[in-house]
Design an enzyme around this catalytic site. Structure first.
Site, PDB file in Angstrom:
ATOM      1  N   ALA A  66      27.657  10.824  19.048  1.00 49.30           N
ATOM      2  CA  ALA A  66      27.675  10.326  17.673  1.00 49.30           C
ATOM      3  C   ALA A  66      29.132  10.189  17.243  1.00 49.30           C
ATOM      4  O   ALA A  66      30.021  10.850  17.798  1.00 49.30           O
ATOM      5  CB  ALA A  66      26.957  11.313  16.762  1.00 49.30           C
ATOM      6  N   GLY A 111      25.037  12.449  21.626  1.00 46.76           N
ATOM      7  CA  GLY A 111      24.029  11.414  21.343  1.00 46.76           C
ATOM      8  C   GLY A 111      23.918  10.371  22.446  1.00 46.76           C
ATOM      9  O   GLY A 111      22.868   9.726  22.574  1.00 46.76           O
ATOM     10  N   GLU A 114      21.735  12.029  24.943  1.00 45.33           N
ATOM     11  CA  GLU A 114      20.390  12.097  24.346  1.00 45.33           C
ATOM     12  C   GLU A 114      19.685  10.741  24.411  1.00 45.33           C
ATOM     13  O   GLU A 114      18.481  10.670  24.655  1.00 45.33           O
ATOM     14  CB  GLU A 114      20.494  12.618  22.902  1.00 45.33           C
ATOM     15  N   GLU A 134      28.310  19.349  21.599  1.00 44.85           N
ATOM     16  CA  GLU A 134      28.298  19.579  20.148  1.00 44.85           C
ATOM     17  C   GLU A 134      28.756  20.986  19.772  1.00 44.85           C
ATOM     18  O   GLU A 134      29.364  21.198  18.723  1.00 44.85           O
ATOM     19  CB  GLU A 134      26.883  19.351  19.583  1.00 44.85           C
TER      20      GLU A 134
HETATM   21  N1  COA Z   1      33.308   9.960  17.848  1.00 41.46           N
HETATM   22  C1  COA Z   1      34.314   9.247  17.320  1.00 41.46           C
HETATM   23  N2  COA Z   1      35.372   8.821  18.058  1.00 41.46           N
HETATM   24  C2  COA Z   1      35.388   9.124  19.353  1.00 41.46           C
HETATM   25  C3  COA Z   1      34.340   9.863  19.979  1.00 41.46           C
HETATM   26  C4  COA Z   1      33.262  10.285  19.158  1.00 41.46           C
HETATM   27  N3  COA Z   1      32.225  10.961  19.653  1.00 41.46           N
HETATM   28  N4  COA Z   1      34.632  10.011  21.283  1.00 41.46           N
HETATM   29  C5  COA Z   1      35.811   9.378  21.483  1.00 41.46           C
HETATM   30  N5  COA Z   1      36.261   8.836  20.336  1.00 41.46           N
HETATM   31  C6  COA Z   1      37.477   8.065  20.104  1.00 41.46           C
HETATM   32  C7  COA Z   1      38.707   8.971  20.103  1.00 41.46           C
HETATM   33  O1  COA Z   1      38.889   9.544  18.816  1.00 41.46           O
HETATM   34  C8  COA Z   1      39.790   7.969  20.464  1.00 41.46           C
HETATM   35  O2  COA Z   1      40.095   7.225  19.318  1.00 41.46           O
HETATM   36  P1  COA Z   1      41.656   6.957  18.931  1.00 41.46           P
HETATM   37  O3  COA Z   1      42.170   6.110  20.048  1.00 41.46           O
HETATM   38  O4  COA Z   1      41.587   6.252  17.616  1.00 41.46           O
HETATM   39  O5  COA Z   1      42.309   8.306  18.869  1.00 41.46           O
HETATM   40  C9  COA Z   1      39.093   7.034  21.435  1.00 41.46           C
HETATM   41  O6  COA Z   1      37.702   7.195  21.204  1.00 41.46           O
HETATM   42  C10 COA Z   1      39.363   7.359  22.901  1.00 41.46           C
HETATM   43  O7  COA Z   1      39.031   8.721  23.118  1.00 41.46           O
HETATM   44  P2  COA Z   1      40.104   9.810  23.655  1.00 41.46           P
HETATM   45  O8  COA Z   1      39.669  11.138  23.164  1.00 41.46           O
HETATM   46  O9  COA Z   1      41.486   9.383  23.358  1.00 41.46           O
HETATM   47  O10 COA Z   1      39.844   9.669  25.223  1.00 41.46           O
HETATM   48  P3  COA Z   1      40.047  10.801  26.320  1.00 41.46           P
HETATM   49  O11 COA Z   1      39.923  10.129  27.638  1.00 41.46           O
HETATM   50  O12 COA Z   1      41.289  11.580  26.041  1.00 41.46           O
HETATM   51  O13 COA Z   1      38.811  11.832  26.128  1.00 41.46           O
HETATM   52  C11 COA Z   1      36.508  12.412  25.767  1.00 41.46           C
HETATM   53  C12 COA Z   1      37.501  11.390  26.333  1.00 41.46           C
HETATM   54  C13 COA Z   1      35.105  11.835  25.880  1.00 41.46           C
HETATM   55  C14 COA Z   1      36.599  13.719  26.573  1.00 41.46           C
HETATM   56  C15 COA Z   1      36.863  12.708  24.285  1.00 41.46           C
HETATM   57  O14 COA Z   1      36.995  11.478  23.597  1.00 41.46           O
HETATM   58  C16 COA Z   1      35.821  13.516  23.558  1.00 41.46           C
HETATM   59  O15 COA Z   1      35.762  14.725  23.731  1.00 41.46           O
HETATM   60  N6  COA Z   1      35.023  12.889  22.679  1.00 41.46           N
HETATM   61  C17 COA Z   1      34.046  13.560  21.864  1.00 41.46           C
HETATM   62  C18 COA Z   1      32.807  13.905  22.672  1.00 41.46           C
HETATM   63  C19 COA Z   1      31.817  14.665  21.802  1.00 41.46           C
HETATM   64  O16 COA Z   1      32.079  15.760  21.332  1.00 41.46           O
HETATM   65  N7  COA Z   1      30.641  14.073  21.608  1.00 41.46           N
HETATM   66  C20 COA Z   1      29.577  14.664  20.859  1.00 41.46           C
HETATM   67  C21 COA Z   1      29.630  14.253  19.450  1.00 41.46           C
HETATM   68  S1  COA Z   1      28.327  15.038  18.511  1.00 41.46           S
END
Ligand code: COA
Length: 260
Positions: A66, A111, A114, A134
């Site tokens: 999400a 999500g 999911e 999460e």
């Molecule tokens: N919601 C909103 N934005 C998200 C996102 C999410 N779930 N997952 C990634 N993004 C965005 C990042 O904020 C970043 O945006 P920016 O360039 O404006 O800063 C962009 O996507 C790229 O992600 P980034 O974190 O820079 O890539 P990464 O390779 O360093 O890391 C992940 C990848 C997937 C490990 C990391 O993005 C992450 O942990 N995301 C969240 C995952 C999560 O907790 N999901 C469950 C949500 S309930």
């Protein structure tokens, strides 16, 4: 409606929905959820779409969960609505009367994982990473993760994943039964297409009966499940396809199913 956050195309019986916010790793914001809600209805209603494939744009993510930016300021009441809405939309995939396939081309987190679990079959790229992170945000899975994950991989593994928030590699996801096939990333869509072709060569009514019997049967005791199977099996005998299938076997030729 023209969609902004997803792409949809229907070609040769296969509807493909692509989650299309690659700069945000296809994070599922509320606009994307509204569009998916409508697109799932469209695919369900369209006879040209016999099978649904869901994938992510770009080569990094199926969906990284999400959109976390929408969580700030959410009240318990809006959070309740958010979760129930996600359940409703994802159940449209699970209950769709046609096969659904997740082509997991990268991160499938929260999500995203999911949504994948609501699909009938998941194929993953060897580069994919999956999990329910999460807990690291101080919250918990709310789009079916605590329920579908434990049903797919067992309670203990589901708890390990959801309590740690750890991401696992595609091979580990295959080992625990979270996805059913892992292929080199460059071959993912080709392998999914081959799977679609194998399924599309079958009759639509029998496909629907199989899906519905497995789905409905997985939530009830064995005796009730067997009864669901018996009823579904008997319905297959109302179709022209069952006559064609048996005749084709006896005539040593490929069947030509009509979906009726
Ligand atoms: N919601 C909103 N934005 C998200 C996102 C999410 N779930 N997952 C990634 N993004 C965005 C990042 O904020 C970043 O945006 P920016 O360039 O404006 O800063 C962009 O996507 C790229 O992600 P980034 O974190 O820079 O890539 P990464 O390779 O360093 O890391 C992940 C990848 C997937 C490990 C990391 O993005 C992450 O942990 N995301 C969240 C995952 C999560 O907790 N999901 C469950 C949500 S309930």
């Amino acid at each position: 409606m023209g969609f902004e956050s997803i792409l949809i195309k229907i070609e040769a019986g296969v509807a493909t929905i692509t989650l299309n916010r690659p700069q945000r790793l296809n994070a599922l914001n509320q606009q994307m959820m509204r569009e998916l809600d409508e697109a799932f209805d469209d695919v369900t209603a369209d006879p040209a779409a016999r099978i649904l494939v869901i994938t992510g744009a770009g080569d990094r993510a199926f969906a990284a969960g999400a959109d976390i930016k929408e969580f700030l300021g959410m009240s318990p009441v809006t959070a309740l609505d958010f979760s129930r809405n996600a359940h409703r939309v994802y159940q449209k995939v699970e209950r769709m009367p046609k096969p659904t396939i997740a082509a997991v081309n990268g991160f499938a987190l929260g999500g995203g994982c999911e949504l994948m679990m609501a699909c009938d079959i998941a194929y993953a790229a060897d580069t994919a990473k999956l999990g329910q992170p999460e807990i690291t945000l101080g919250i918990m899975p709310g789009a079916g993760g605590t329920q579908r994950l434990s049903r797919l991989v067992g309670k203990q593994k589901a708890k390990e994943l959801a309590l740690t928030g750890d991401m696992i590699a595609a091979e580990e996801a295959l080992r625990i039964g979270l996805v059913c096939r892992v292929v080199p990333a460059a071959e993912l869509m080709g392998e999914v297409q081959k799977l679609c072709q194998r399924i599309l060569s079958k009759g639509d009514v029998a496909l629907r009966m199989v899906k519905e019997a497995i789905e409905a049967g997985s939530h009830v005791d064995l005796a009730s499940g067997l009864e669901i199977e018996a009823k579904s099996w008997s319905l297959c005998f109302t179709t022209e396809d069952h006559v064609e299938g048996v005749k084709a076997f006896m005539e040593k030729r490929a069947p030509n199913f009509k979906g009726r």
